[in-house]
Design a protein around this motif. Structure first.
Motif, mmCIF file in Angstrom:
data_model
loop_
_atom_site.group_PDB
_atom_site.id
_atom_site.type_symbol
_atom_site.label_atom_id
_atom_site.label_comp_id
_atom_site.label_asym_id
_atom_site.label_seq_id
_atom_site.Cartn_x
_atom_site.Cartn_y
_atom_site.Cartn_z
ATOM 1 N N PHE A 1 0.843 -1.183 0.000
ATOM 2 C CA PHE A 1 0.000 0.000 0.000
ATOM 3 C C PHE A 1 0.883 1.239 0.000
ATOM 4 O O PHE A 1 1.817 1.371 0.796
ATOM 5 N N ASP A 2 0.585 2.164 -0.901
ATOM 6 C CA ASP A 2 1.408 3.353 -1.072
ATOM 7 C C ASP A 2 0.528 4.586 -0.872
ATOM 8 O O ASP A 2 -0.322 4.894 -1.716
ATOM 9 N N SER A 3 0.724 5.293 0.235
ATOM 10 C CA SER A 3 -0.085 6.489 0.501
ATOM 11 C C SER A 3 0.166 7.571 -0.538
ATOM 12 O O SER A 3 -0.727 8.392 -0.812
ATOM 13 N N ARG A 4 1.373 7.588 -1.124
ATOM 14 C CA ARG A 4 1.650 8.575 -2.168
ATOM 15 C C ARG A 4 0.786 8.332 -3.394
ATOM 16 O O ARG A 4 0.408 9.288 -4.089
ATOM 17 N N ARG A 5 0.469 7.087 -3.633
ATOM 18 C CA ARG A 5 -0.413 6.742 -4.753
ATOM 19 C C ARG A 5 -1.815 7.290 -4.529
ATOM 20 O O ARG A 5 -2.442 7.844 -5.435
ATOM 21 N N ILE A 6 -2.299 7.151 -3.300
ATOM 22 C CA ILE A 6 -3.611 7.689 -2.949
ATOM 23 C C ILE A 6 -3.590 9.217 -3.053
ATOM 24 O O ILE A 6 -4.531 9.831 -3.593
ATOM 25 N N HIS A 7 -2.540 9.817 -2.546
ATOM 26 C CA HIS A 7 -2.412 11.277 -2.575
ATOM 27 C C HIS A 7 -2.430 11.787 -4.011
ATOM 28 O O HIS A 7 -3.088 12.804 -4.324
ATOM 29 N N GLN A 8 -1.732 11.109 -4.899
ATOM 30 C CA GLN A 8 -1.677 11.524 -6.293
ATOM 31 C C GLN A 8 -3.049 11.382 -6.958
ATOM 32 O O GLN A 8 -3.463 12.238 -7.752
ATOM 33 N N MET A 9 -3.756 10.317 -6.637
ATOM 34 C CA MET A 9 -5.096 10.127 -7.189
ATOM 35 C C MET A 9 -6.020 11.260 -6.765
ATOM 36 O O MET A 9 -6.842 11.747 -7.557
ATOM 37 N N LEU A 10 -5.892 11.696 -5.527
ATOM 38 C CA LEU A 10 -6.713 12.796 -5.033
ATOM 39 C C LEU A 10 -6.323 14.114 -5.708
ATOM 40 O O LEU A 10 -7.187 14.934 -6.041
ATOM 41 N N GLN A 11 -5.032 14.309 -5.917
ATOM 42 C CA GLN A 11 -4.587 15.517 -6.604
ATOM 43 C C GLN A 11 -5.089 15.557 -8.037
ATOM 44 O O GLN A 11 -5.469 16.623 -8.549
ATOM 45 N N ASP A 12 -5.101 14.395 -8.691
ATOM 46 C CA ASP A 12 -5.562 14.336 -10.074
ATOM 47 C C ASP A 12 -7.051 14.637 -10.199
ATOM 48 O O ASP A 12 -7.551 14.851 -11.311
ATOM 49 N N ARG A 13 -7.759 14.634 -9.076
ATOM 50 C CA ARG A 13 -9.181 14.992 -9.086
ATOM 51 C C ARG A 13 -9.396 16.473 -8.782
ATOM 52 O O ARG A 13 -10.522 16.919 -8.614
#
Length: 315
Positions: free
Chosen positions: A122-134
């Motif tokens: 699990f990569d929190s940076r991946r989640i953060h990037q997905m949120l930024q892309d929204r």
């Protein structure tokens, strides 16, 4: 003082005779009173007590996915246990991450997500990037990140312990866990694979049974929804050894449906209310994925939709 009388002391119309003797009313008057009482009781009954309210339905946040769920009669609701099969690298984890992000984006003020990671990727940076892309603002991103709780479960025992702790905390009224309404597990096979040898078979079955009981308790008593990502393989992929000890695991990898093979055996098929396959379609587009229904306990058992993998998640 009331007296108990046996039915044998009364004729067939004993109730009528008894009422007449006690109230000194004739049968017509008794019937009139009964009619009046019935009218009063009917008027006092509310429709909410007669009919169940419309069940709460969540949204996956993926339009085509929600349309498919509506078509097969199993919308995303509290208390459901879903399973997502797929080969390694097809995008199961990306879909689970997308479900987590979509859920907290819509419900973060009142509902949270628990992500049980058995693969430790699990990569929190991946989640953060997905949120930024929204294109969410900073406060919204922080709020969404806080609403996703992650527990790393390196073994079957730690996975069971995590669910046991949830039940204990919820039963004790612990507010810290009360808002968790969606549990994502990625994946069960990563833990179960260690119980594949012949002498550990019973241990694996006991673990699966305990896990199923915990999930059903959390689903039925606390309205928690589960989505589980699991690896599927065919015999040709080398998912199991070719010996008698693996007979149970070969059942799902039969020639009739080789693409639907799983590593958890026949028993697991009875646990989940919905089983789906996430796979590459026949098209050559690398971004497209086919989501196909394998089994549905609540309605239609056939259906599929095409989803697309993007930087912002699966859409």
């Amino acid at each position: 003082m009331s007296q108990h009388r046996s039915d044998q002391h009364f004729p067939s119309n004993s109730n009528v005779l008894y009422i007449e003797n006690v109230t000194y009313l004739i049968i017509d008057q008794v019937e009139q009173i009964k009619r009046e009482l019935l009218m009063v009781s009917v008027k006092s009954i509310k429709f909410s007590s007669l009919y169940q309210k419309q069940p709460l339905s969540y949204s996956t946040g993926i339009e085509e996915f929600d349309k498919l769920l509506e078509a097969i009669g199993q919308p995303f609701r509290p208390g459901r246990i879903w399973e997502l099969y797929g080969e390694s690298g097809v995008g199961k984890t990306q879909l689970l991450h997308t479900l987590a992000v979509n859920f907290v984006c819509k419900y973060r003020d009142c509902r949270q997500v628990l992500f049980l990671d058995t693969k430790r990727d699990f990569d929190s940076r991946r989640i953060h990037q997905m949120l930024q892309d929204r294109h969410l603002d900073t406060d919204a991103i922080k709020s969404c990140m806080r609403a996703i709780n992650v527990i790393y479960c390196a073994s079957a025992e730690s996975l069971i312990k995590a669910l046991n702790n949830m039940i204990e905390q919820l039963s004790s009224g612990d507010d810290s866990i009360d808002q968790v309404k969606l549990v994502l597990i990625d994946s069960l096979v990563a833990s179960f694979i260690f119980f594949r040898s012949a002498h550990e078979r019973n241990m694996g079955r006991r673990w699966l049974n305990q896990l199923a009981m915990l999930m059903r308790t959390l689903a039925a008593q606390h309205g928690i929804a589960f989505v589980i990502g699991n690896l599927s393989m065919t015999i040709e992929d080398g998912a199991v050894d070719d010996d008698d000890d693996n007979e149970d695991y070969l059942t799902q990898c039969s020639p009739e449906a080789p693409e639907d093979g799983n590593l958890l055996g026949d028993y697991w098929d009875s646990v989940c209310t919905l089983s789906m396959a996430f796979e590459l379609p026949d098209e050559s587009n690398n971004d497209l994925r086919l989501l196909r229904i394998l089994n549905n306990s609540f309605g239609i058992r056939e259906g599929s939709c095409l989803l697309r993998i993007t930087d912002a998640g699966v859409i």
